[in-house]
Scaffold this motif. Structure first.
Motif, PDB file in Angstrom:
ATOM      1  N   ARG A 131       0.268  -2.397  -5.154  1.00 22.18           N
ATOM      2  CA  ARG A 131       1.166  -2.559  -4.008  1.00 22.18           C
ATOM      3  C   ARG A 131       2.123  -1.374  -3.895  1.00 22.18           C
ATOM      4  NH1 ARG A 131       0.451  -7.728  -6.246  1.00 22.18           N
ATOM      5  NH2 ARG A 131      -0.555  -9.169  -4.778  1.00 22.18           N
ATOM      6  N   TRP A 132       2.597  -0.917  -5.039  1.00 20.31           N
ATOM      7  CA  TRP A 132       3.492   0.256  -5.036  1.00 20.31           C
ATOM      8  C   TRP A 132       2.755   1.500  -4.557  1.00 20.31           C
ATOM      9  CZ3 TRP A 132       3.360   4.854  -7.822  1.00 20.31           C
ATOM     10  CH2 TRP A 132       4.529   5.645  -7.751  1.00 20.31           C
ATOM     11  N   LEU A 133       1.528   1.693  -5.032  1.00 22.13           N
ATOM     12  CA  LEU A 133       0.738   2.836  -4.583  1.00 22.13           C
ATOM     13  C   LEU A 133       0.509   2.779  -3.068  1.00 22.13           C
ATOM     14  CD1 LEU A 133      -1.949   3.091  -7.415  1.00 22.13           C
ATOM     15  CD2 LEU A 133      -0.261   4.841  -6.834  1.00 22.13           C
ATOM     16  N   ALA A 134       0.292   1.570  -2.543  1.00 25.38           N
ATOM     17  CA  ALA A 134       0.089   1.432  -1.100  1.00 25.38           C
ATOM     18  C   ALA A 134       1.345   1.847  -0.337  1.00 25.38           C
ATOM     19  CB  ALA A 134      -0.293  -0.012  -0.759  1.00 25.38           C
ATOM     20  N   GLU A 135       2.508   1.505  -0.866  1.00 24.60           N
ATOM     21  CA  GLU A 135       3.762   1.923  -0.227  1.00 24.60           C
ATOM     22  C   GLU A 135       3.887   3.447  -0.218  1.00 24.60           C
ATOM     23  OE1 GLU A 135       6.843   0.029  -2.413  1.00 24.60           O
ATOM     24  OE2 GLU A 135       6.316  -2.007  -1.748  1.00 24.60           O
ATOM     25  N   GLN A 136       3.521   4.076  -1.343  1.00 18.60           N
ATOM     26  CA  GLN A 136       3.583   5.544  -1.398  1.00 18.60           C
ATOM     27  C   GLN A 136       2.598   6.161  -0.405  1.00 18.60           C
ATOM     28  OE1 GLN A 136       6.187   6.437  -3.358  1.00 18.60           O
ATOM     29  NE2 GLN A 136       6.187   4.216  -3.654  1.00 18.60           N
ATOM     30  N   ALA A 137       1.409   5.572  -0.315  1.00 20.81           N
ATOM     31  CA  ALA A 137       0.387   6.096   0.602  1.00 20.81           C
ATOM     32  C   ALA A 137       0.865   6.011   2.050  1.00 20.81           C
ATOM     33  CB  ALA A 137      -0.923   5.324   0.419  1.00 20.81           C
ATOM     34  N   GLY A 139       3.868   5.893   3.072  1.00 16.98           N
ATOM     35  CA  GLY A 139       4.963   6.833   3.247  1.00 16.98           C
ATOM     36  C   GLY A 139       4.492   8.248   3.509  1.00 16.98           C
ATOM     37  N   LEU A 140       3.278   8.556   3.065  1.00 15.91           N
ATOM     38  CA  LEU A 140       2.689   9.880   3.279  1.00 15.91           C
ATOM     39  C   LEU A 140       1.866   9.944   4.563  1.00 15.91           C
ATOM     40  CD1 LEU A 140       1.576  10.593  -0.402  1.00 15.91           C
ATOM     41  CD2 LEU A 140       3.348  11.841   0.859  1.00 15.91           C
ATOM     42  N   GLY A 141       1.763   8.820   5.271  1.00 13.44           N
ATOM     43  CA  GLY A 141       1.037   8.817   6.535  1.00 13.44           C
ATOM     44  C   GLY A 141      -0.364   8.256   6.484  1.00 13.44           C
ATOM     45  N   VAL A 142      -0.750   7.636   5.360  1.00 18.04           N
ATOM     46  CA  VAL A 142      -2.069   7.009   5.268  1.00 18.04           C
ATOM     47  C   VAL A 142      -2.066   5.713   6.071  1.00 18.04           C
ATOM     48  CG1 VAL A 142      -3.749   5.934   3.704  1.00 18.04           C
ATOM     49  CG2 VAL A 142      -2.502   7.994   2.987  1.00 18.04           C
ATOM     50  N   GLU A 143      -3.095   5.489   6.856  1.00 20.15           N
ATOM     51  CA  GLU A 143      -3.268   4.214   7.547  1.00 20.15           C
ATOM     52  C   GLU A 143      -3.999   3.251   6.615  1.00 20.15           C
ATOM     53  OE1 GLU A 143      -4.592   4.138  11.674  1.00 20.15           O
ATOM     54  OE2 GLU A 143      -4.454   6.330  11.701  1.00 20.15           O
ATOM     55  N   ILE A 144      -3.452   2.062   6.424  1.00 14.68           N
ATOM     56  CA  ILE A 144      -4.084   1.037   5.594  1.00 14.68           C
ATOM     57  C   ILE A 144      -4.357  -0.179   6.464  1.00 14.68           C
ATOM     58  CG2 ILE A 144      -3.868  -0.449   3.565  1.00 14.68           C
ATOM     59  CD1 ILE A 144      -2.007   1.607   2.334  1.00 14.68           C
ATOM     60  N   PHE A 145      -5.614  -0.625   6.468  1.00 19.49           N
ATOM     61  CA  PHE A 145      -6.010  -1.802   7.239  1.00 19.49           C
ATOM     62  C   PHE A 145      -6.343  -2.936   6.271  1.00 19.49           C
ATOM     63  CE2 PHE A 145      -7.937   0.871  10.966  1.00 19.49           C
ATOM     64  CZ  PHE A 145      -6.657   1.310  11.306  1.00 19.49           C
ATOM     65  N   PRO A 146      -5.360  -3.773   5.892  1.00 16.46           N
ATOM     66  CA  PRO A 146      -5.674  -4.919   5.035  1.00 16.46           C
ATOM     67  C   PRO A 146      -6.364  -6.014   5.831  1.00 16.46           C
ATOM     68  CG  PRO A 146      -3.358  -4.948   5.625  1.00 16.46           C
ATOM     69  CD  PRO A 146      -3.933  -3.689   6.210  1.00 16.46           C
TER      70      PRO A 146
END
Length: 563
Positions: A131-137, A139-146
């Motif tokens: 979950r922490w890594l997802a927050e960092q991602a 923050g860098l502009g990665v789109e995450i589709f859960p």
């Protein structure tokens, strides 16, 4: 991003274009996405990256022991402590027990090989780290589709991977669209990175299509079953990492346990059984429950009066890869790559894979970024496996390359030879052992094996499957086609039940499979797909390879908390 209409079973699908599509929002997939964005930012450029995660959120399906080696994380984020990474409990003590029924012998720490030295490592909830890594991602502009499961690999006309399609939503049990129907979407990329975890549904297809495992040992697996408990403060030892081998498994069965003391009076207890076990009467779930009754383990769950007063908080199960370097397939193919446990980078001798997932995600990202900068697409990222072979991870896995092979010769031989290779030879091993049989062929006919009489659960320290699944927060949309499919519906009764006494009713840790009687007293296999915790054990262990795990609707499955 551009949209184009692509025909699917139910009509045109929307398509979105990215530079990189990552399938799987675990440590490996998120590390891939993060490293891509870091590299682009360093050069003042932009790379479009999307991560598909079939769980309801990043971390929902993540299950691991877990003791984490922070080496790869430190390479990804040198200042992870300042950034708030949830690595809070360093390992303070290693204990290794050889267990017999009713007793145990502690191995002197000076005799333990390096693979059991956890100095500098952390006891973590890998779900929280994810979950922490997802927050960092993000923050860098990665789109995450859960909640979006990648259900299909898409190919270009030349056979290279074009991207993936997500599964349709709102398909009824009858296979027809319901009023809630929603068409899946296509995600096209210059390169697609697959990070689905052990026995990935699409990774399995890619390995077969591109013959990535040609010339390699068959992959080997274990099933890991885990519980999270809150125990009496007087029995809690923050940072203690206890491992064991021996009872309740017999000499010929590969496996062992872990008991890790986290912060806040919490412990995780787990058990791993190699899926190359021979006795079809064996139940990994029941072996785990029985293990907790060993006096050296039970003590941690009791109060000073000897009464179990601990509280079980969570439960889960997941298959893990154990074949190591010799079972590692080719990890690149035209248009994509495999990272983490989708390829099989876990180091079984250390019972660790998250550092390998992060490292391989970074290596794949660096190869993909260089290819993008050079204007390439849909070819092989050969720089990725080349970088792996020059890395510290390759050196680590090479030292442990014979680990699982020795245990095929029994626990005593495996323990002795692991000690010689890791402790005396320090991994400088002049020999290499190979395996030639996959796990599913190892089961012997039930008539040749001794049935195992497991004690009934007491509801305090030991439990049944259904109460365990309940606290895994597992849920699937009920009106959808079963994602546990059979190639031939006659095989479960005609072969598995007749010859092997129906092992699927025992190797599944979630009560998905049960044999029931029809009105005419004939047998049939009932599949309770709503119980599935996505461990993949059935897809691996089914002796006829008749069961095929496919993706259910996105967002279904377990929702692990603190695991």
């Amino acid at each position: 991003m551009t949209n184009e209409e692509i025909l699917s079973t139910y009509g045109p699908r929307e398509a979105m274009e990215y530079d990189i599509v990552v399938v799987g929002g675990g440590p490996g997939g998120l590390a891939t996405a993060i490293r891509l964005k870091q590299l682009a930012a360093e050069r003042g450029q932009d790379v479009s990256v999307v991560v598909l995660e079939k769980g309801s959120e990043p971390g929902a399906h993540i299950l691991s022991g877990a003791i984490m080696d922070p080496r790869a994380l430190t390479e990804l984020f040198p200042h992870w402590k300042e950034l708030g990474a949830p690595l809070n409990q360093p390992v303070t003590e290693d204990v290794f027990l050889m267990t017999k029924e009713g007793s145990a012998t502690r191995m002197p720490n000076f005799l333990l090989p390096d693979c059991f030295d956890n100095h500098g490592n952390y006891i973590v909830s890998l779900g929280n780290v994810t979950r922490w890594l997802a927050e960092q991602a993000e923050g860098l502009g990665v789109e995450i589709f859960p909640g979006f499961a990648a259900a299909e690999v898409l190919y270009n006309d030349n056979g290279s991977v074009k991207g993936v399609a997500t599964g349709n939503l709102g398909i009824g049990k009858d296979g027809e669209p319901t009023e809630n129907f929603q068409l899946g979407m296509e995600l096209h990329a210059k390169y697609t990175v697959f990070a689905e975890g052990a026995r990935g549904h699409l990774g399995k297809q890619l390995i077969a299509r591109f013959e990535l495992d040609a010339g390699k040992d068959p992959q080997s697996y274990g099933i890991g079953i885990k519980e999270l408990w809150e125990i009496d403060p007087s029995r809690h030892k923050p940072g203690l990492a206890l491992h064991s081998a021996g009872w309740p498994l017999d000499e010929a069965t590969y496996g062992g346990s872990f008991l890790y003391h986290m912060e806040d009076n919490k412990v995780v207890v787990g058990f791993v059984v190699g899926l190359d076990y021979q006795n079809p009467w064996l139940s990994p779930f029941e072996e785990f429950q029985r293990f907790k009754t060993h006096p050296n383990i039970r003590w941690y769950f009791e109060d000073s009066e000897g009464q179990v007063n601990a509280k079980r908080l969570a439960y889960g199960a997941r298959a893990i890869t154990a074949g190591g370097l010799l079972s590692l397939p080719k990890t690149v193919f035209p248009g994509g790559a495999l990272v983490g446990c989708d390829a099989g980078y876990l180091n079984a001798s250390r019972i660790k894979g998250s550092h390998a997932a992060i490292k391989t995600g970074m290596l794949a990202a660096e190869a993909a970024y260089d290819a993008l900068v050079a204007g390439r697409q849909h070819d092989e990222l050969s720089a990725y496996p080349e970088a792996f072979e020059a890395s510290w991870l390759y050196t680590e896995l090479n030292k442990a390359r014979n680990f699982k092979q020795w245990f095929k010769k029994g626990r005593s031989v495996g323990t002795l030879m692991t000690g010689i290779e890791q402790f005396l030879l320090k991994g400088n091993i002049p020999w290499t052992l190979h395996r030639d049989k996959p796990d599913h062929v190892s089961l012997r006919p039930a008539a040749e094996c001794q049935p195992i009489d497991y004690p009934k659960p007491d509801g305090k320290l030991t439990f049944d499957r259904l109460s365990s699944v309940f606290i895994s927060n597992t849920n699937h949309e009920e009106n959808q086609p079963a994602h546990l499919t059979l190639k031939d519906a006659s095989v479960p009764v005609g072969i598995n039940l007749a010859k092997f006494a129906g092992p699927e009713a025992r190797y599944c840790p979630a009560g998905v499979y049960e044999f029931v009687k029809n009105e005419d007293n004939s047998d049939r296999l009932q599949i309770n797909a709503q119980n599935c915790v996505h461990c993949k054990t059935c897809d691996i262990k089914d002796p006829t390879q008749n069961i095929v795990w496919v993706t259910p609707e996105g967002g279904g499955g377990p929702n692990y908390s603190g695991m």
